[in-house]
Design a protein around this motif. Structure first.
Motif, PDB file in Angstrom:
ATOM      1  N   SER A   1      -6.344   8.343  -3.117  1.00 38.39           N
ATOM      2  CA  SER A   1      -7.638   8.288  -2.435  1.00 38.39           C
ATOM      3  C   SER A   1      -7.746   7.011  -1.602  1.00 38.39           C
ATOM      4  O   SER A   1      -7.113   5.999  -1.909  1.00 38.39           O
ATOM      5  CB  SER A   1      -8.754   8.329  -3.473  1.00 38.39           C
ATOM      6  N   PRO A   2      -8.549   7.031  -0.533  1.00 40.96           N
ATOM      7  CA  PRO A   2      -8.698   5.809   0.265  1.00 40.96           C
ATOM      8  C   PRO A   2      -9.444   4.705  -0.508  1.00 40.96           C
ATOM      9  O   PRO A   2      -9.311   3.537  -0.220  1.00 40.96           O
ATOM     10  CB  PRO A   2      -9.493   6.277   1.489  1.00 40.96           C
ATOM     11  N   GLU A   3     -10.257   5.103  -1.507  1.00 38.21           N
ATOM     12  CA  GLU A   3     -10.969   4.121  -2.339  1.00 38.21           C
ATOM     13  C   GLU A   3     -10.026   3.640  -3.425  1.00 38.21           C
ATOM     14  O   GLU A   3      -9.710   4.390  -4.363  1.00 38.21           O
ATOM     15  CB  GLU A   3     -12.187   4.780  -3.015  1.00 38.21           C
ATOM     16  N   LEU A   4      -9.531   2.443  -3.348  1.00 38.90           N
ATOM     17  CA  LEU A   4      -8.539   1.976  -4.311  1.00 38.90           C
ATOM     18  C   LEU A   4      -9.215   1.299  -5.495  1.00 38.90           C
ATOM     19  O   LEU A   4     -10.160   0.531  -5.308  1.00 38.90           O
ATOM     20  CB  LEU A   4      -7.597   0.981  -3.640  1.00 38.90           C
ATOM     21  N   SER A   5      -8.707   1.572  -6.707  1.00 40.56           N
ATOM     22  CA  SER A   5      -9.253   0.870  -7.869  1.00 40.56           C
ATOM     23  C   SER A   5      -8.701  -0.553  -7.865  1.00 40.56           C
ATOM     24  O   SER A   5      -7.690  -0.844  -7.211  1.00 40.56           O
ATOM     25  CB  SER A   5      -8.838   1.584  -9.157  1.00 40.56           C
TER      26      SER A   5
ATOM     27  N   ARG B   1       0.807  -1.222   0.000  1.00 40.54           N
ATOM     28  CA  ARG B   1       0.000   0.000   0.000  1.00 40.54           C
ATOM     29  C   ARG B   1       0.843   1.275   0.000  1.00 40.54           C
ATOM     30  O   ARG B   1       0.552   2.228  -0.730  1.00 40.54           O
ATOM     31  CB  ARG B   1      -0.899  -0.014   1.242  1.00 40.54           C
TER      32      ARG B   1
ATOM     33  N   THR C   1     -11.223  -8.967  -2.844  1.00 38.60           N
ATOM     34  CA  THR C   1     -12.009  -8.678  -1.650  1.00 38.60           C
ATOM     35  C   THR C   1     -11.428  -9.415  -0.465  1.00 38.60           C
ATOM     36  O   THR C   1     -11.022 -10.577  -0.577  1.00 38.60           O
ATOM     37  CB  THR C   1     -13.480  -9.098  -1.840  1.00 38.60           C
TER      38      THR C   1
ATOM     39  N   HIS D   1      -1.456   6.341  -4.522  1.00 36.08           N
ATOM     40  CA  HIS D   1      -2.877   6.129  -4.790  1.00 36.08           C
ATOM     41  C   HIS D   1      -3.746   7.349  -4.537  1.00 36.08           C
ATOM     42  O   HIS D   1      -4.721   7.569  -5.186  1.00 36.08           O
ATOM     43  CB  HIS D   1      -3.404   4.907  -4.036  1.00 36.08           C
TER      44      HIS D   1
ATOM     45  N   LYS E   1      -5.005  -1.954  -6.601  1.00 42.32           N
ATOM     46  CA  LYS E   1      -4.878  -3.004  -5.577  1.00 42.32           C
ATOM     47  C   LYS E   1      -4.018  -4.158  -6.099  1.00 42.32           C
ATOM     48  O   LYS E   1      -3.196  -4.714  -5.375  1.00 42.32           O
ATOM     49  CB  LYS E   1      -6.263  -3.547  -5.201  1.00 42.32           C
TER      50      LYS E   1
ATOM     51  N   ASP F   1     -12.788  -8.129  -8.365  1.00 44.09           N
ATOM     52  CA  ASP F   1     -12.165  -7.265  -7.363  1.00 44.09           C
ATOM     53  C   ASP F   1     -11.442  -8.134  -6.331  1.00 44.09           C
ATOM     54  O   ASP F   1     -11.780  -9.303  -6.145  1.00 44.09           O
ATOM     55  CB  ASP F   1     -13.261  -6.441  -6.671  1.00 44.09           C
TER      56      ASP F   1
END
Ligand code: GLU
Length: 365
Positions: free
Chosen positions: A63-67, A56, A141, A61, A71, A139
């Motif tokens: 933003s906290p929302e990772l594409s 990480r 997950t 990156h 990832k 994704d």
């Protein structure tokens, strides 16, 4: 709660607790536990998450929302860090096995994974499995590895699956909300109520947390594998496991599956030959749950092929102690009996297996 071959699944929260890279905070105690298990002759396969968490801080990156693509890039670079973090705690070599769940649906790949792990275990190597995140079509997950670990446990014919995370197990209520919540030590059947206790349902879309752990347990117990959810942040948990005490929640293996296989071996398969064993081999089979090695064989009777069932007899008193499937024919065994497994390839020109009868294919009588 003894075990001989176990899959240990370690979540990202234990590998990279601060999400800024790997740490020894929890992994050191886990590695020490694995080493003690190996010293006791147990076989361990590790399924480790943490690729994304470890990578990480290396990939920009914003933003906290990772594409998904970001990832995957993190996981691929973090995987190296994660492996290095494990290897530093072991004198024995570790191996890296990256697979996707779909690989296990393909028979050739399934066998390839199984054989790789089998040979590595026979050579004292610790296989470390993670999902091949670069190649997943979906994704990444959290929780995928819970299910992957259950599948790996089936591939390796493990008798136990330990899912290590930062929770103690399954509680009667959410312990974060209710102070009177009680840990459930044993779950015999996984019902809708059990999913409800975990604050989820079978069909709930959430991933990670307790749901995927219960799903994994459901998959494993159906294959006769005892599954434990335990808290990998507490070192006393490992002391309990080594003392054969359950410190978390145990999901009991489906005994009918185990019984059915043993029944088939014992009653349906007809023995085609007899192998007599020295007292060391008898003790290893009966008391240690070991496989039969060529070194423990005294005599071989009758003609049988590789894959045939054979009776295993105590050479000293002629007692019938076990029945199992021989991986070698009687003629090959005549040549390798009494020898060390390392000599099999030299004598026969091939090495089908280091063991003559694997304990998974054996029933003690
Ligand atoms: N493969 C992912 C990783 O290494 C983890 C997936 C999971 O935790 O279930 O980060």
């Amino acid at each position: 709660m003894n075990f001989n071959r176990a899959v240990i699944k370690v979540g990202s929260a234990l590998v990279a607790p601060t999400k800024t890279g790997c740490s020894g905070q929890y992994t050191l105690a886990i590695a020490q536990f694995i080493t003690k298990c190996q010293q006791q002759g147990k076989e361990i396969i590790l399924v480790s998450s943490g690729g994304v968490a470890a990578g990480r801080s290396i990939i920009h990156h914003g933003s906290p929302e990772l594409s998904i693509a970001v990832k995957k890039a993190m996981s691929s670079v973090g995987q190296m860090k994660m492996m290095a973090n494990w290897q530093r705690f072991f004198d024995r070599p570790c191996s890296q096995i990256l697979i996707n769940q779909s690989d296990l649906e393909n028979r050739k790949r399934f066998i390839s994974i199984k054989e790789t792990i089998q040979i590595q275990l026979a050579n004292g190597i610790l296989p470390i499995v993670n999902e091949n995140d670069t190649l997943t079509s979906e994704d990444l997950t959290v929780g995928d590895n819970d299910n992957l670990a259950a599948l790996v446990a089936q591939v390796c014919k493990a008798d136990s699956l330990f899912i290590l995370s930062d929770i103690d197990g399954v509680f009667t209520k959410d312990p974060k909300v209710h102070s009177d919540a009680v840990l459930i030590p044993d779950i015999e059947h996984i019902t809708d109520e059990i999913y409800a206790l975990a604050g989820t349902s079978r069909n709930h879309l959430a991933t990670g947390g307790m749901k995927t752990k219960i799903q994994a347990a459901e998959k494993a117990v159906e294959h006769g594998i005892n599954t434990y959810i335990v808290n990998g942040t507490k070192s006393e948990v490992f002391a309990s496991l080594l003392a054969q005490q359950n410190p978390g929640t145990r999901f009991a293996a489906d005994k009918d599956i185990i019984k059915a296989k043993k029944h088939w071996l014992k009653h349906t398969l007809k023995s085609q030959g007899k192998i007599t064993l020295d007292s060391g081999a008898v003790n290893a089979l009966v008391n240690k749950g070991a496989s039969l090695l060529p070194s423990g064989i005294k005599t071989i009777e009758q003609h049988f092929k590789a894959g045939d069932a054979v009776d295993l007899i105590d050479h000293q008193n002629n007692h019938f102690i076990a029945k199992g499937i021989s991986l070698y024919s009687h003629s090959d065994l005549q040549r390798i009996m009494g020898k060390h497994s390392d000599e099999i390839a030299i004598i026969l020109g091939h090495n089908q297996s280091n063991v003559v009868v694997h304990r998974d294919d054996m029933v003690i009588l």
